[in-house]
Design a protein around this motif. Structure first.
Motif, PDB file in Angstrom:
ATOM      1  N   TYR A  78     110.443  91.752 -40.361  1.00 17.86           N
ATOM      2  CA  TYR A  78     110.041  91.454 -38.692  1.00 17.86           C
ATOM      3  C   TYR A  78     110.037  92.852 -37.831  1.00 17.86           C
ATOM      4  O   TYR A  78     110.846  93.970 -38.651  1.00 17.86           O
ATOM      5  N   LEU A 100     113.015  94.639 -26.332  1.00 17.48           N
ATOM      6  CA  LEU A 100     113.009  93.261 -25.359  1.00 17.48           C
ATOM      7  C   LEU A 100     114.642  94.140 -24.085  1.00 17.48           C
ATOM      8  O   LEU A 100     114.770  95.385 -24.470  1.00 17.48           O
ATOM      9  N   GLN A 118     112.218  94.168 -32.144  1.00 18.58           N
ATOM     10  CA  GLN A 118     111.360  93.875 -30.536  1.00 18.58           C
ATOM     11  C   GLN A 118     111.984  94.861 -30.116  1.00 18.58           C
ATOM     12  O   GLN A 118     112.842  95.762 -29.547  1.00 18.58           O
TER      13      GLN A 118
END
Length: 258
Positions: free
Chosen positions: A237, A242, A240
């Protein structure tokens, strides 16, 4: 303090600030092109109709394309010097006004609607003027014969040399006035213009360049499965993006809570 030549292995390499080279073994005359002056041409060009300017060129638009879908990139940049005019300046003929004409060619790749890779050739013809350039004429006249039996050739020892680094900064697919799809390229390039003269220089030397002792390396062929087994496990993945939910507590806030 110099290094003893017997303990020194002459070879190409870097010399650090603390390095000390031995005294040269001899002084020799070599014939080389020496740079007497140089300057930089830096341009960013986009497509523009009409006469070329310092920022536009009418040859940065492709011929009509058939169903282009996406521009990929440009490659194989090449520079060709077409002509040089040298005009001596009044009062000092060693300085000259230089008019250079050159051609930049490259290929632009794109994908058509069927997913087929295609390319378009661009040839950009430019002329630049250098107002004052130190480019003295050679005092000696040079004539040489390179192949036995051939007639001697008169050589021009004064050389104008161009060196270029170029890149296509952008490519845009659009429709021209006739409604046909074309590819416009934004071209950025640097050109160093040099005036060189073939001269004899007296330089210190250590000897002829050493003959390599190590044989040329060969790249062993590896089994694709072995390469795969040695490779690390990839990420499954992406990272991220964030923001933290709470601001970091500094020492002052911690003391108040205590």
């Amino acid at each position: 303090m110099s290094v003893n030549l017997k303990r020194f292995s002459p070879r190409p390499g870097l010399v650090n600030k603390q390095g000390r080279l031995p005294d040269p073994s001899e002084l020799v005359c070599i014939e080389v092109p020496k740079i007497f002056d140089q300057c930089l041409i830096k341009k960013c060009l986009v497509y523009g109709e009409g006469p070329d300017t310092n920022t536009t060129d009418c040859e940065l638009r492709s011929n009509p394309l058939t169903d282009p879908k996406r521009y990929i990139g440009s490659r194989d940049f090449n520079l060709t010097l077409l002509s040089v005019d040298k005009i001596p300046l009044m009062g000092n003929p060693n300085f000259k006004k230089i008019i250079i004409s050159y051609k930049i060619s490259f290929c632009a790749d794109y994908i058509d609607a069927n997913g087929v890779n295609k390319s378009e050739l661009y040839e950009i013809n430019r002329t630049d003027v250098i107002g004052k350039f130190y480019c003295p004429d050679s005092i000696a006249q040079i004539s040489a014969s390179f192949v036995p039996g051939n007639q001697p050739q008169d050589l021009d020892s004064n050389i104008i040399k161009l060196e270029m680094v170029a890149d296509a900064l952008a490519g845009e697919l659009l429709k021209d006035e006739a409604g046909k799809e074309v590819l416009d390229i934004t071209l950025g390039y640097y050109i160093i213009v040099k005036c060189e003269l073939i001269v004899q220089l007296l330089i210190p030397t250590y000897d002829y360049c050493p003959v390599p002792k190590a044989p040329c390396e060969e790249e062993p062929e590896e089994d694709p499965c072995e390469i795969f087994e040695k490779a690390p496990i990839p990420k499954f993945y992406p990272d991220q993006n964030l923001d933290p939910l709470f601001p970091d507590c500094d020492d002052g806030n911690r003391n108040e809570e205590m």
